[in-house]
Design an enzyme around this catalytic site. Structure first.
Site, mmCIF file in Angstrom:
data_model
loop_
_atom_site.group_PDB
_atom_site.id
_atom_site.type_symbol
_atom_site.label_atom_id
_atom_site.label_comp_id
_atom_site.label_asym_id
_atom_site.label_seq_id
_atom_site.Cartn_x
_atom_site.Cartn_y
_atom_site.Cartn_z
ATOM 1 N N LEU A 22 20.377 0.717 -50.124
ATOM 2 C CA LEU A 22 20.634 -0.641 -49.704
ATOM 3 C C LEU A 22 20.774 -1.635 -50.597
ATOM 4 O O LEU A 22 19.891 -1.542 -51.717
ATOM 5 C CB LEU A 22 19.489 -1.170 -48.760
ATOM 6 C CG LEU A 22 19.098 -0.261 -47.683
ATOM 7 C CD1 LEU A 22 17.727 -0.372 -46.868
ATOM 8 C CD2 LEU A 22 20.116 -0.466 -46.619
ATOM 9 N N ASP A 64 17.255 5.517 -51.346
ATOM 10 C CA ASP A 64 16.530 4.464 -52.126
ATOM 11 C C ASP A 64 15.105 4.899 -52.416
ATOM 12 O O ASP A 64 14.083 4.323 -52.718
ATOM 13 C CB ASP A 64 16.120 3.293 -51.062
ATOM 14 C CG ASP A 64 17.210 2.080 -51.099
ATOM 15 O OD1 ASP A 64 17.449 2.007 -52.214
ATOM 16 O OD2 ASP A 64 17.666 1.778 -50.087
ATOM 17 N N GLU A 69 7.432 2.211 -54.680
ATOM 18 C CA GLU A 69 6.587 1.225 -54.461
ATOM 19 C C GLU A 69 6.580 0.815 -52.992
ATOM 20 O O GLU A 69 5.383 0.531 -52.474
ATOM 21 C CB GLU A 69 6.501 0.095 -55.293
ATOM 22 C CG GLU A 69 5.872 -1.151 -54.976
ATOM 23 C CD GLU A 69 6.031 -2.148 -55.913
ATOM 24 O OE1 GLU A 69 5.261 -2.519 -56.851
ATOM 25 O OE2 GLU A 69 7.116 -2.951 -55.599
ATOM 26 N N ASP A 70 7.686 0.883 -52.367
ATOM 27 C CA ASP A 70 7.739 0.336 -50.841
ATOM 28 C C ASP A 70 7.086 1.180 -49.843
ATOM 29 O O ASP A 70 6.441 0.717 -48.866
ATOM 30 C CB ASP A 70 9.105 0.017 -50.580
ATOM 31 C CG ASP A 70 9.821 -0.863 -51.427
ATOM 32 O OD1 ASP A 70 9.099 -2.144 -51.828
ATOM 33 O OD2 ASP A 70 11.080 -0.789 -52.233
ATOM 34 N N ARG A 89 14.901 3.720 -44.473
ATOM 35 C CA ARG A 89 13.726 4.211 -45.393
ATOM 36 C C ARG A 89 12.389 4.487 -44.662
ATOM 37 O O ARG A 89 11.147 4.684 -45.407
ATOM 38 C CB ARG A 89 13.443 2.666 -46.375
ATOM 39 C CG ARG A 89 14.469 2.379 -47.254
ATOM 40 C CD ARG A 89 14.230 1.577 -48.322
ATOM 41 N NE ARG A 89 13.382 2.326 -49.193
ATOM 42 C CZ ARG A 89 12.898 1.540 -50.420
ATOM 43 N NH1 ARG A 89 13.019 0.522 -50.478
ATOM 44 N NH2 ARG A 89 12.200 2.611 -51.266
ATOM 45 N N ARG A 134 11.407 -7.538 -44.462
ATOM 46 C CA ARG A 134 10.922 -6.111 -44.438
ATOM 47 C C ARG A 134 9.440 -5.988 -43.692
ATOM 48 O O ARG A 134 9.008 -4.896 -43.503
ATOM 49 C CB ARG A 134 11.222 -5.311 -45.606
ATOM 50 C CG ARG A 134 12.269 -5.293 -46.514
ATOM 51 C CD ARG A 134 13.094 -4.068 -45.765
ATOM 52 N NE ARG A 134 14.496 -4.174 -46.207
ATOM 53 C CZ ARG A 134 15.093 -3.527 -47.505
ATOM 54 N NH1 ARG A 134 13.911 -2.892 -48.240
ATOM 55 N NH2 ARG A 134 16.303 -3.758 -47.856
ATOM 56 N N HIS A 164 11.756 -9.130 -51.565
ATOM 57 C CA HIS A 164 10.218 -8.951 -51.276
ATOM 58 C C HIS A 164 9.739 -10.038 -52.260
ATOM 59 O O HIS A 164 10.161 -10.801 -53.139
ATOM 60 C CB HIS A 164 9.963 -7.565 -52.110
ATOM 61 C CG HIS A 164 10.584 -6.419 -51.343
ATOM 62 N ND1 HIS A 164 11.172 -5.248 -51.947
ATOM 63 C CD2 HIS A 164 10.276 -5.925 -50.001
ATOM 64 C CE1 HIS A 164 11.221 -4.316 -51.138
ATOM 65 N NE2 HIS A 164 10.817 -4.573 -49.979
ATOM 66 N N CYS A 251 9.244 -1.503 -58.411
ATOM 67 C CA CYS A 251 9.377 -0.551 -57.390
ATOM 68 C C CYS A 251 9.298 0.716 -57.872
ATOM 69 O O CYS A 251 9.114 1.363 -57.183
ATOM 70 C CB CYS A 251 10.697 -1.250 -57.105
ATOM 71 S SG CYS A 251 11.086 -2.593 -57.172
HETATM 72 C C1 CIR Z 1 15.834 -1.624 -51.040
HETATM 73 O O1 CIR Z 1 16.622 -2.462 -50.364
HETATM 74 O O2 CIR Z 1 15.075 -1.372 -50.045
HETATM 75 C C2 CIR Z 1 15.970 -0.759 -52.171
HETATM 76 N N1 CIR Z 1 17.512 -1.010 -52.610
HETATM 77 C C3 CIR Z 1 15.443 -1.975 -53.296
HETATM 78 C C4 CIR Z 1 13.874 -1.863 -53.136
HETATM 79 C C5 CIR Z 1 13.286 -2.653 -54.185
HETATM 80 N N2 CIR Z 1 11.866 -2.583 -53.981
HETATM 81 C C6 CIR Z 1 10.963 -3.297 -54.554
HETATM 82 O O3 CIR Z 1 11.342 -4.472 -54.659
HETATM 83 N N3 CIR Z 1 9.761 -3.125 -54.189
#
Ligand code: CIR
Length: 256
Positions: A22, A64, A69-70, A89, A134, A164, A251
């Site tokens: 994404l 992704d 981290e997410d 995700r 999110r 974020h 991340c």
């Molecule tokens: C997303 O849109 O979920 C990923 N392409 C990028 C996530 C970045 N994560 C973060 O800043 N903790």
């Protein structure tokens, strides 16, 4: 308790299809070889700073998935599987469970909760949880209950722009917050010293504190000079391919 001293990190190598992840940027020129090089340099830097790094293999099922981290937040004895806000995700945490269980007790954010680790900023013993595209109130409240159980406090913050919370503001230690003007103006951050980023250097918001060293993304000369004039070692890493996918330094790892 105070700012975490990190001993361990978990990362996942980027998959060859990482540009299918994404993003709100133009990812057409994203280069896998460059991404692999940048990721390897990041891992080497964590090791240089004394962390033991668990490197998981690339998983093309989740383009992704290297943004580890997410899907997880460490909260005291818990590794919390977060139920990420983006459907593509949502199951990334399942692929991390076995590794996480070596280090922590597993907990889970349940429906209707949604939470991305990129929205969770720890400052000493308080966790600031961004409500964003999110992360919702239910997700924040479920994490909050676990945090309280572990002796931490928490607050929600409405994320005014971007992906974020930590895309736009991060804690550098010593009461200093580095971020964009819009985020630093939020009432929740009134008690901190504010280092406002130049409008041309917003990627530098994702500067990462690790054991009193600062990792900052390349291409932000004013911010870099300001950080260097401070009293901590500064390490500059090229994050171009990560930034094309809306990511940054924080991340790419779980640190604990
Ligand atoms: C997303 O849109 O979920 C990923 N392409 C990028 C996530 C970045 N994560 C973060 O800043 N903790």
């Amino acid at each position: 308790m105070s700012q975490n001293h990190f001993k361990q990190a978990i990362v996942r190598k980027p998959a060859a299809n990482f540009a299918a992840g994404l993003t709100n940027q133009d990812a057409s020129a994203a280069c896998f070889e460059t991404m692999q090089r940048q990721h390897a340099a990041y891992v080497a830097k964590l090791e240089e700073l004394g962390l033991t790094v668990t490197v998981l293999p690339a998983n093309p099922h989740f383009p992704d998935g290297h943004f580890v981290e997410d899907p997880v937040v460490f909260a005291g004895r818990y590794a919390v599987l977060t139920r990420p806000g983006a459907p593509s995700r949502r199951d990334e945490g399942l692929s991390l469970q076995e590794t996480l269980a070596r280090f922590a007790d597993l907990a889970r954010i349940e429906e209707p909760g949604l939470l991305d680790g990129g929205d969770v900023m720890r400052i000493e013993d308080c966790f600031y949880i961004g409500l964003s595209e999110r992360t919702n109130e239910a997700g924040a409240a479920q994490l909050g209950a676990l945090l309280e159980e572990e002796g931490f406090s928490w607050k929600t913050v409405a994320v005014p722009a971007g992906l974020h919370l930590k895309s736009s503001v991060n804690y550098l230690s010593d009461n200093v917050l580095l971020g964009t003007a819009a985020f630093l103006a939020l009432p929740a951050f009134a008690a901190f010293e504010h280092w406002v980023l130049p409008a041309t250097e917003t990627h530098a918001a994702n500067t990462l504190w690790i054991n009193d060293h600062l990792l900052t993304p390349a291409g932000n000369p004013e911010t870099e000079a300001r950080l260097r004039a401070w009293h901590k070692p500064v390490h500059v890493l090229d994050m171009s391919e990560v930034e094309k996918m809306d990511g940054g330094l924080s991340c790419l790892s779980l640190r604990f």
